[in-house]
Design a protein around this motif. Sequence first.
Motif, PDB file in Angstrom:
ATOM      1  N   UNK A  34       0.863  -1.173   0.000  1.00 21.58           N
ATOM      2  CA  UNK A  34       0.000   0.000   0.000  1.00 21.58           C
ATOM      3  C   UNK A  34       0.899   1.222   0.000  1.00 21.58           C
ATOM      4  N   UNK A  35       0.346   2.348  -0.377  1.00 22.93           N
ATOM      5  CA  UNK A  35       1.116   3.589  -0.424  1.00 22.93           C
ATOM      6  C   UNK A  35       0.238   4.720   0.080  1.00 22.93           C
ATOM      7  N   UNK A  36       0.756   5.536   0.970  1.00 21.24           N
ATOM      8  CA  UNK A  36       0.014   6.683   1.469  1.00 21.24           C
ATOM      9  C   UNK A  36       0.750   7.962   1.107  1.00 21.24           C
ATOM     10  N   UNK A  37      -0.001   9.041   0.978  1.00 18.16           N
ATOM     11  CA  UNK A  37       0.568  10.352   0.673  1.00 18.16           C
ATOM     12  C   UNK A  37      -0.064  11.358   1.639  1.00 18.16           C
ATOM     13  N   UNK A  38       0.748  12.245   2.186  1.00 18.57           N
ATOM     14  CA  UNK A  38       0.297  13.299   3.095  1.00 18.57           C
ATOM     15  C   UNK A  38      -0.376  12.755   4.360  1.00 18.57           C
ATOM     16  N   UNK A  39       0.093  11.636   4.835  1.00 15.10           N
ATOM     17  CA  UNK A  39      -0.390  11.058   6.087  1.00 15.10           C
ATOM     18  C   UNK A  39       0.812  10.733   6.972  1.00 15.10           C
ATOM     19  N   UNK A  40       0.633  10.761   8.303  1.00 13.74           N
ATOM     20  CA  UNK A  40       1.773  10.503   9.188  1.00 13.74           C
ATOM     21  C   UNK A  40       2.091   9.022   9.389  1.00 13.74           C
ATOM     22  N   UNK A  41       1.583   8.160   8.506  1.00 17.76           N
ATOM     23  CA  UNK A  41       1.840   6.728   8.649  1.00 17.76           C
ATOM     24  C   UNK A  41       1.859   6.052   7.281  1.00 17.76           C
ATOM     25  N   UNK A  42       2.560   4.950   7.195  1.00 16.05           N
ATOM     26  CA  UNK A  42       2.542   4.114   5.992  1.00 16.05           C
ATOM     27  C   UNK A  42       1.655   2.889   6.208  1.00 16.05           C
ATOM     28  N   UNK A  43       1.201   2.670   7.446  1.00 15.31           N
ATOM     29  CA  UNK A  43       0.343   1.535   7.773  1.00 15.31           C
ATOM     30  C   UNK A  43      -1.059   1.796   7.229  1.00 15.31           C
ATOM     31  N   UNK A  44      -1.558   0.902   6.401  1.00 17.35           N
ATOM     32  CA  UNK A  44      -2.843   1.107   5.729  1.00 17.35           C
ATOM     33  C   UNK A  44      -4.012   1.191   6.710  1.00 17.35           C
ATOM     34  N   UNK A  45      -4.010   0.363   7.745  1.00 17.98           N
ATOM     35  CA  UNK A  45      -5.089   0.399   8.739  1.00 17.98           C
ATOM     36  C   UNK A  45      -5.119   1.745   9.463  1.00 17.98           C
ATOM     37  N   UNK A  46      -3.947   2.211   9.865  1.00 24.91           N
ATOM     38  CA  UNK A  46      -3.873   3.496  10.559  1.00 24.91           C
ATOM     39  C   UNK A  46      -4.212   4.649   9.610  1.00 24.91           C
ATOM     40  N   UNK A  47      -3.823   4.524   8.354  1.00 26.41           N
ATOM     41  CA  UNK A  47      -4.134   5.563   7.369  1.00 26.41           C
ATOM     42  C   UNK A  47      -5.644   5.726   7.208  1.00 26.41           C
ATOM     43  N   UNK A  48      -6.383   4.623   7.196  1.00 26.50           N
ATOM     44  CA  UNK A  48      -7.849   4.697   7.119  1.00 26.50           C
ATOM     45  C   UNK A  48      -8.402   5.469   8.314  1.00 26.50           C
ATOM     46  N   UNK A  49      -7.830   5.239   9.479  1.00 27.14           N
ATOM     47  CA  UNK A  49      -8.263   5.952  10.677  1.00 27.14           C
ATOM     48  C   UNK A  49      -8.001   7.446  10.588  1.00 27.14           C
ATOM     49  N   UNK A  50      -6.820   7.813  10.083  1.00 28.96           N
ATOM     50  CA  UNK A  50      -6.499   9.230   9.920  1.00 28.96           C
ATOM     51  C   UNK A  50      -7.441   9.900   8.922  1.00 28.96           C
ATOM     52  N   UNK A  51      -7.732   9.223   7.833  1.00 31.62           N
ATOM     53  CA  UNK A  51      -8.627   9.806   6.832  1.00 31.62           C
ATOM     54  C   UNK A  51     -10.040   9.958   7.383  1.00 31.62           C
ATOM     55  N   UNK A  52     -10.516   8.973   8.125  1.00 35.27           N
ATOM     56  CA  UNK A  52     -11.843   9.060   8.733  1.00 35.27           C
ATOM     57  C   UNK A  52     -11.884  10.193   9.756  1.00 35.27           C
ATOM     58  N   UNK A  53     -10.844  10.315  10.560  1.00 32.73           N
ATOM     59  CA  UNK A  53     -10.746  11.379  11.559  1.00 32.73           C
ATOM     60  C   UNK A  53     -10.828  12.752  10.881  1.00 32.73           C
ATOM     61  N   UNK A  54     -10.105  12.921   9.791  1.00 28.98           N
ATOM     62  CA  UNK A  54     -10.114  14.189   9.058  1.00 28.98           C
ATOM     63  C   UNK A  54     -11.491  14.478   8.479  1.00 28.98           C
ATOM     64  N   UNK A  55     -12.132  13.484   7.886  1.00 28.63           N
ATOM     65  CA  UNK A  55     -13.452  13.676   7.281  1.00 28.63           C
ATOM     66  C   UNK A  55     -14.501  14.032   8.330  1.00 28.63           C
TER      67      UNK A  55
END
Length: 84
Positions: A34-55
């Motif tokens: 997986x690949x993330x951009x502009x997030x403080x993590x490369x972990x896909x599970x944690x990235x989903x959490x950050x995106x949900x938090x932002x939304x």
Amino acid sequence: MVPKVAGKGRSFKGAGLYYLHDKQALTSERVQFTHTVNLPTEDAEKAMGWMAHTAMRQAEIKAAAGGVAKGRKLTSPVYAYSLS
């Protein structure tokens, strides 16, 4: 590579479960990477959490940035696609 656009949705958790886990299997190794951009993590599970938090806190983030809270509220923040 075959790109597939899943479209817009409302559930980051649902998108994560669909893309990251095998159906009816006891494994979480469905994807090679997986690949993330502009997030403080490369972990896909944690990235989903950050995106949900932002939304969920979009109004607070706009206000903190000095933006105006006018306009339509984002109702479908999830846009997902895959490459196979």
